[in-house]
Every structure is written in structure tokens, then in C-alpha cells.
Design a protein around this motif. Structure first.
Motif, PDB file in Angstrom:
ATOM      1  N   ARG A 107       0.908  -1.156   0.000  1.00 57.18           N
ATOM      2  CA  ARG A 107       0.000   0.000   0.000  1.00 57.18           C
ATOM      3  C   ARG A 107       0.941   1.197   0.000  1.00 57.18           C
ATOM      4  NH1 ARG A 107      -5.453  -0.845   2.945  1.00 57.18           N
ATOM      5  NH2 ARG A 107      -5.235   1.352   3.498  1.00 57.18           N
ATOM      6  N   GLN A 111      -1.340   5.828  -1.707  1.00 52.98           N
ATOM      7  CA  GLN A 111      -2.423   5.554  -0.747  1.00 52.98           C
ATOM      8  C   GLN A 111      -2.681   6.825   0.083  1.00 52.98           C
ATOM      9  OE1 GLN A 111      -4.723   3.573  -0.487  1.00 52.98           O
ATOM     10  NE2 GLN A 111      -5.405   3.795   1.613  1.00 52.98           N
ATOM     11  N   LYS A 114      -8.588   8.889   1.689  1.00 50.78           N
ATOM     12  CA  LYS A 114      -9.309   8.048   2.645  1.00 50.78           C
ATOM     13  C   LYS A 114     -10.824   8.265   2.578  1.00 50.78           C
ATOM     14  CE  LYS A 114      -7.736   5.592   4.679  1.00 50.78           C
ATOM     15  NZ  LYS A 114      -7.326   4.251   4.159  1.00 50.78           N
ATOM     16  N   PRO A 115     -11.580   7.161   2.486  1.00 53.23           N
ATOM     17  CA  PRO A 115     -13.044   7.283   2.613  1.00 53.23           C
ATOM     18  C   PRO A 115     -13.365   7.424   4.100  1.00 53.23           C
ATOM     19  CG  PRO A 115     -12.409   4.986   2.458  1.00 53.23           C
ATOM     20  CD  PRO A 115     -11.134   5.770   2.367  1.00 53.23           C
ATOM     21  N   GLU A 229      -6.184   2.579  -2.886  1.00 49.24           N
ATOM     22  CA  GLU A 229      -7.622   2.598  -3.158  1.00 49.24           C
ATOM     23  C   GLU A 229      -7.900   3.608  -4.268  1.00 49.24           C
ATOM     24  OE1 GLU A 229     -10.295   2.999   0.180  1.00 49.24           O
ATOM     25  OE2 GLU A 229     -11.985   3.496  -1.132  1.00 49.24           O
ATOM     26  N   TRP A 260      -7.776  -0.904  -5.778  1.00 44.16           N
ATOM     27  CA  TRP A 260      -8.979  -1.531  -5.238  1.00 44.16           C
ATOM     28  C   TRP A 260     -10.071  -0.493  -5.011  1.00 44.16           C
ATOM     29  CZ3 TRP A 260      -4.931  -0.586  -1.734  1.00 44.16           C
ATOM     30  CH2 TRP A 260      -5.254   0.106  -0.581  1.00 44.16           C
ATOM     31  N   GLY A 262     -13.127   0.537  -2.538  1.00 39.66           N
ATOM     32  CA  GLY A 262     -13.380   0.365  -1.110  1.00 39.66           C
ATOM     33  C   GLY A 262     -14.818  -0.009  -0.793  1.00 39.66           C
ATOM     34  N   GLU A 263     -15.002  -0.381   0.451  1.00 42.83           N
ATOM     35  CA  GLU A 263     -16.315  -0.793   0.955  1.00 42.83           C
ATOM     36  C   GLU A 263     -17.366   0.312   0.793  1.00 42.83           C
ATOM     37  OE1 GLU A 263     -17.805  -3.349   2.014  1.00 42.83           O
ATOM     38  OE2 GLU A 263     -19.258  -2.772   3.558  1.00 42.83           O
ATOM     39  N   ARG A 264     -16.931   1.567   0.913  1.00 40.49           N
ATOM     40  CA  ARG A 264     -17.902   2.665   0.884  1.00 40.49           C
ATOM     41  C   ARG A 264     -18.196   3.176  -0.528  1.00 40.49           C
ATOM     42  NH1 ARG A 264     -14.780   2.476   4.969  1.00 40.49           N
ATOM     43  NH2 ARG A 264     -15.457   2.832   7.114  1.00 40.49           N
ATOM     44  N   LYS A 286     -13.335  -4.433  -2.001  1.00 40.24           N
ATOM     45  CA  LYS A 286     -13.538  -4.770  -0.586  1.00 40.24           C
ATOM     46  C   LYS A 286     -14.978  -5.222  -0.409  1.00 40.24           C
ATOM     47  CE  LYS A 286      -9.695  -3.245   1.493  1.00 40.24           C
ATOM     48  NZ  LYS A 286      -9.721  -2.589   2.782  1.00 40.24           N
ATOM     49  N   ARG A 317     -13.715  -8.328   4.341  1.00 39.23           N
ATOM     50  CA  ARG A 317     -13.400  -7.644   5.617  1.00 39.23           C
ATOM     51  C   ARG A 317     -14.686  -7.656   6.415  1.00 39.23           C
ATOM     52  NH1 ARG A 317     -16.146  -3.447   6.282  1.00 39.23           N
ATOM     53  NH2 ARG A 317     -14.790  -1.618   6.316  1.00 39.23           N
ATOM     54  N   HIS A 349     -10.292  -4.055   8.695  1.00 39.33           N
ATOM     55  CA  HIS A 349     -11.366  -3.053   8.634  1.00 39.33           C
ATOM     56  C   HIS A 349     -12.698  -3.480   9.235  1.00 39.33           C
ATOM     57  CE1 HIS A 349      -8.383  -1.202   6.037  1.00 39.33           C
ATOM     58  NE2 HIS A 349      -8.937  -0.072   6.450  1.00 39.33           N
ATOM     59  N   GLU A 391      -2.986  -3.579   7.349  1.00 37.93           N
ATOM     60  CA  GLU A 391      -2.489  -2.243   7.641  1.00 37.93           C
ATOM     61  C   GLU A 391      -1.413  -2.437   8.705  1.00 37.93           C
ATOM     62  OE1 GLU A 391      -6.094   0.611   6.187  1.00 37.93           O
ATOM     63  OE2 GLU A 391      -5.967   0.253   8.343  1.00 37.93           O
TER      64      GLU A 391
HETATM   65  C1  LIG Z   1     -10.732   2.152   3.696  1.00 37.00           C
HETATM   66  C2  LIG Z   1     -10.214   0.962   3.574  1.00 37.00           C
HETATM   67  O1  LIG Z   1     -10.885  -0.175   3.664  1.00 37.00           O
HETATM   68  P1  LIG Z   1     -12.457  -0.457   3.545  1.00 37.00           P
HETATM   69  O2  LIG Z   1     -12.886   0.140   2.264  1.00 37.00           O
HETATM   70  O3  LIG Z   1     -12.498  -1.935   3.573  1.00 37.00           O
HETATM   71  O4  LIG Z   1     -13.097   0.158   4.734  1.00 37.00           O
HETATM   72  C3  LIG Z   1      -8.757   0.776   3.374  1.00 37.00           C
HETATM   73  O5  LIG Z   1      -8.328  -0.359   3.108  1.00 37.00           O
HETATM   74  O6  LIG Z   1      -8.017   1.753   3.497  1.00 37.00           O
END
Ligand SMILES: C=C(OP(=O)(O)O)C(=O)O
Ligand SMILES: O=C[C@H](O)[C@H](O)COP(=O)(O)O
Length: 452
Positions: A107, A111, A114-115, A229, A260, A262-264, A286, A317, A349, A391
Motif C-alpha cells: 500500500r 495511498q 481516505k473514505p 484505493e 482496489w 473500497g467498501e464505501r 472490498k 473484511r 477493517h 495495515e
Molecule cells: C478504507 C479501507 O478499507 P475499507 O474500504 O475496507 O473500509 C482501506 O483499506 O483503506
């Protein structure tokens, strides 16, 4: 045609994007970014794709890890050396245990976005969204999104990539040197005795190789791939190569080998998945505990239309309490679709919590529990537990609870340095590596038995 598809993808609703205060200035920055030098080359990315195909076939293991949020301030050679060194040391232990190659993906070098769960923090300020967007400093001015930061992110990523290539080639390619550091961990950790047998076996293997006349300093040993991400679409869409080598014309990202979603931001109608569809890079998605098997199959259908082994990594996750329940029907349905995806476990996560003294943290035992559950699920279903997504930092931070030293809540303030989520420190990471090594060795035995 491809350019039109890109415009259409970016016109879809995009979650987690900053509200840039001055759109004209943002547009000017994006124009400048389009002229910037790429961070990675399509040939490197194609090499990673080939390595990931082997992972998807069960012939290799994917190890991905690094900071939660890279920062411009921490983009230094010593920090990179510590994080990459840790990744390579874990990879060595896992390679030996699995008897299969481990593909290292950091990563790193991008990187920076951030979400976040909430748009504002506890003080009512716009939340920190990563150094590529705003500053962690708690003032309104510092938290206001600044598009110029995308140029700083690109310059930092280029520097990080150059350092990473050099460090991995010149300093981290010798398995004997990595092993010596792992022996120091075994010698000093309170649980070192538990891992002595594995360390001694690795020692014997390295001496055996030396007896054959090889120190194992191969080109593969010095390889490193980078990932982040794909969150900030203004940045991600600015540096794309046309890639006409595959079954359909696509873009290859000039910013990372592996991206990748992300989950959000993994909404099937959203811009992020539509953007990922246009890339030839290997892609991760994710998948959190609310993912349904039907959604997972839809990711496979959209992101792996040509059924290319390893093109898609599903990064579960789920959290330690849910993985055994939520993951199996997803794995079953995707396996039945006939696509060869990589199953990767992100044990970080789904296991975040707030400590009594107000720190965002994770418990080491929960992390291990989720990984154990992940391996159990795959063993039960006869599928390959293909990777780990961590992480973690090679530095001696105090961000996650537990591990052999029994880090407690009162220890967290001592060296809590992450800009976003808590990372495993070097010692906790090596403890995890030796624990996963046992799980991997077991899964290799089962794999061989099934193959007979
Ligand atoms: C935000 C992250 O993960 P997730 O989308 O799984 O919450 C991440 O891996 O930095
Ligand atoms: O790294 C991940 C995300 O940015 C993070 O988990 C979201 O964190 P938050 O809930 O503190 O916003």
C-alpha cells in the motif's frame, strides 16, 4: 469509444469525493496531472497480472500491506525501508510455510485518499480525507480541500516508487538478511519460543539452498508492486495509458499496478465500479459483512468479463464475529460462476473499535480470529485462501491492542502516529506472520491431498 465510456463512467454518482471549493482551479490541476510522468509502467502491471493469475489458480499467495494512510511527511526513505522490509520479512516466512511464491503488493506510492464514515469530525470540522485532499491539522483552513495537493501526491508517489524500487533491489533482495532480522524477532519476542521450530526449519532451508550454490537473490526476490484505493476519481482518471493488448481496448493506470475499490464506494450503479471496468489492471473490491452472494457475482460479471484468472480480487473484511457465517455463501456462489478470483482476507477493517480512552484501535486477537475463520471457510469449501491485506508498519507504533507484549489501552498514547486507522507494529506483524504461516502450511497440505 473508450474515452466516451470514461466520460460516462465518471458521470455516474461518485461517493466520497471532496467538494473542491474552486472547480476552475481543480480543472487546471487535472490538466497539469495529465501531462505528468506515470508512476508505473504497463509492462510491470502485466507482470503482476501474470503473478496474480498464479495466485487465483492456487499456486501462489498474495501479500498486500502498508500504512492505512500514507502522508507526505512520512514519505521518507527510512519509513519506506521499514514498511517494505516488514512486507518482505513476512513474505519470506509465508513463502517457506506455503512452499509457494508470495506476491508482495505494498500500500504505497499513492495511498493518499481516505473514505470516511462521517463528513465532519468531533469538533465539527470537515473530516480529514487523506493528504491528497486536505490536511490532518484541525483547522478549517487546513481541512478545506485543496486540489493542488493532487500534484503534491503525484510528486510524492513518484519519489516513493523510485525509492521502493531501489530499496527492494539493493537492500531487501537477500533472504538470508531478512531471515537474520526474523531471528532477532524470535529471540526477543515473549512468544518467540512458539515460533522457534518454524525459524529453525527456514534456517535449514536457506543453508540447503546455500549448499546448492544459491543465496536466493533472484529477480523475483527484489520485485515490488504498489497499490492504493482508487477513490479520488479526479486523480485516478488523469493518468491512463491506452492498453490494446487484451480482448478489448482498455486503460492501464499509470498510477499503480493494483487498484482496489473500497467498501464505501463499491455501489454497483456508482462511478467507481464503472471506472474499474475500464481498467486492464488487476482490481480488488472490498466486501464487507453486508455483501450478498448476488452482489459478489455481479462484481465478478462486471469486472472479470473475460474470466481471466486473478483479474479480480475479492477482499473480504467481515469482522471476526461474522466471517464464518457471511463468507461461505459468497465463496460458493462465485465459485459456481466459474470465475477464478483471488480470495483475500483483510482482517483489519471489520475489527475497528474505539478504546475507553478514545483511540480508534483494533485488537490483535480479533485480527487473528478473522484470519483463522477465513482459512477455515476456504478449507471447508476446498477453495484457495489466496491472500492477506494488512495495515501494518515496520515501526514500533502503539496503535493496535494486544499481541505478545499485551499492549493495553494505556499504552496507545505512547506512539499512536497513524493519520487514520490503527496499524499493526513490526512485532505484532511478525507474530501474525508466524501464526499465518502455520495456517498456510496446513492449507497447502490439504491442497496437495485434494490434488492426489
Ligand atoms: C478504507 C479501507 O478499507 P475499507 O474500504 O475496507 O473500509 C482501506 O483499506 O483503506
Ligand atoms: O481506512 C479506512 C477508512 O478511512 C476508515 O476505516 C474510515 O474511518 P472512519 O470511520 O474513522 O471515518
Amino acid at each position: 469509444m473508450l474515452a466516451q465510456r470514461l466520460v460516462a463512467a465518471l458521470a455516474r454518482p461518485a461517493a466520497q469525493q471532496p467538494l473542491w471549493p474552486d472547480p476552475a482551479r481543480t480543472a487546471a490541476v487535472v490538466r497539469q496531472l495529465r501531462e505528468a510522468a506515470p508512476i508505473v509502467t504497463p509492462a510491470e502491471t502485466a507482470r503482476l497480472s501474470a503473478r496474480l493469475a498464479a495466485v487465483a489458480r492456487g499456486e501462489a499467495f498474495l501479500l498486500q500491506g502498508g500504512d492505512c494512510a500514507e502522508t507526505f511527511a512520512d514519505n521518507t526513505e527510512p519509513h519506506l525501508r521499514a514498511n517494505l522490509g516488514l512486507l518482505k520479512r513476512i513474505a519470506l516466512v509465508l513463502t517457506h510455510a506455503a512452499g509457494r511464491p508470495v506476491v508482495p503488493v505494498a500500500r504505497l506510492a499513492g495511498q493518499y485518499a481516505k473514505p470516511r464514515s462521517q463528513p465532519v469530525d468531533a469538533q465539527g470540522l470537515p473530516v480529514y480525507r487523506g493528504d491528497i485532499i486536505n490536511s490532518v491539522e484541525p483547522t478549517l483552513a487546513a481541512r478545506t480541500p485543496d486540489p493542488h495537493r493532487m500534484l503534491r501526491a503525484h510528486a510524492n508517489a513518484a519519489r516513493a516508487m523510485a525509492w521502493a524500487r531501489r530499496i527492494c533491489r539493493e537492500e531487501l533482495a537477500d533472504p538470508h538478511a531478512l531471515h537474520q532480522q526474523n531471528l532477532r524477532f524470535v529471540g526477543s519476542s515473549p512468544v518467540g519460543a512458539r515460533h522457534l521450530r518454524q525459524a529453525e526449519e527456514l534456517d535449514r532451508s536457506l543453508r540447503f539452498m546455500a549448499g546448492l550454490g544459491t543465496r536466493g537473490r533472484t529477480a523475483q526476490q527484489s520485485e515490488i508492486y504498489v497499490s492504493h484505493e482508487a477513490l479520488l476519481l479526479d486523480y485516478e482518471s488523469a493518468l491512463l495509458w491506452a492498453d490494446t493488448r487484451g480482448p478489448e481496448p482498455l486503460f492501464s493506470s499509470g498510477l499503480a499496478h493494483f487498484l482496489w475499490i473500497g467498501e464505501r464506494t463499491r455501489g454497483l450503479d456508482g462511478a467507481h465500479i464503472a471506472f474499474a471496468e475500464l481498467l486492464s489492471n488487476p482490481i480488488g473490491v472490498k466486501i464487507g459483512p453486508n455483501t450478498t452472494p448476488e452482489q459478489a457475482v455481479e462484481y465478478v460479471r462486471r469486472l472479470d468479463p473475460h474470466a481471466t484468472p486473478g483479474r479480480l480480487t475479492l477482499i473480504s473484511r467481515m469482522g471476526h464475529a461474522q466471517v464464518r457465517e457471511v463468507l461461505p455463501p459468497i465463496v460458493e456462489k462465485v465459485t459456481a460462476s466459474g470465475h477464478q478470483v483471488i480470495w483475500q482476507c483483510d482482517p483489519m477493517h471489520g475489527n475497528s473499535q474505539t478504546s475507553g480512552n478514545g483511540y480508534k484501535t483494533r485488537r490483535f486477537s480479533h485480527i487473528i480470529e478473522e484470519i483463522t475463520g477465513f482459512f477455515e471457510v476456504h478449507r471447508e469449501l476446498g477453495t484457495h485462501p489466496g491472500g492477506l491485506h494488512l495495515e501494518a508498519t515496520g515501526e514500533d507504533v502503539t496503535e493496535c491492542l494486544g499481541g505478545a507484549r499485551g499492549l493495553g489501552e494505556d499504552d496507545l498514547p505512547a506512539r499512536y502516529r497513524t493519520a487514520c486507522d490503527p496499524r499493526l507494529n513490526a512485532e505484532q506483524s511478525m507474530e501474525l506472520a508466524f501464526t499465518v504461516a502455520d495456517l498456510l502450511a496446513e492449507s497447502t497440505v490439504h491442497h496437495l491431498e485434494r490434488a492426489r
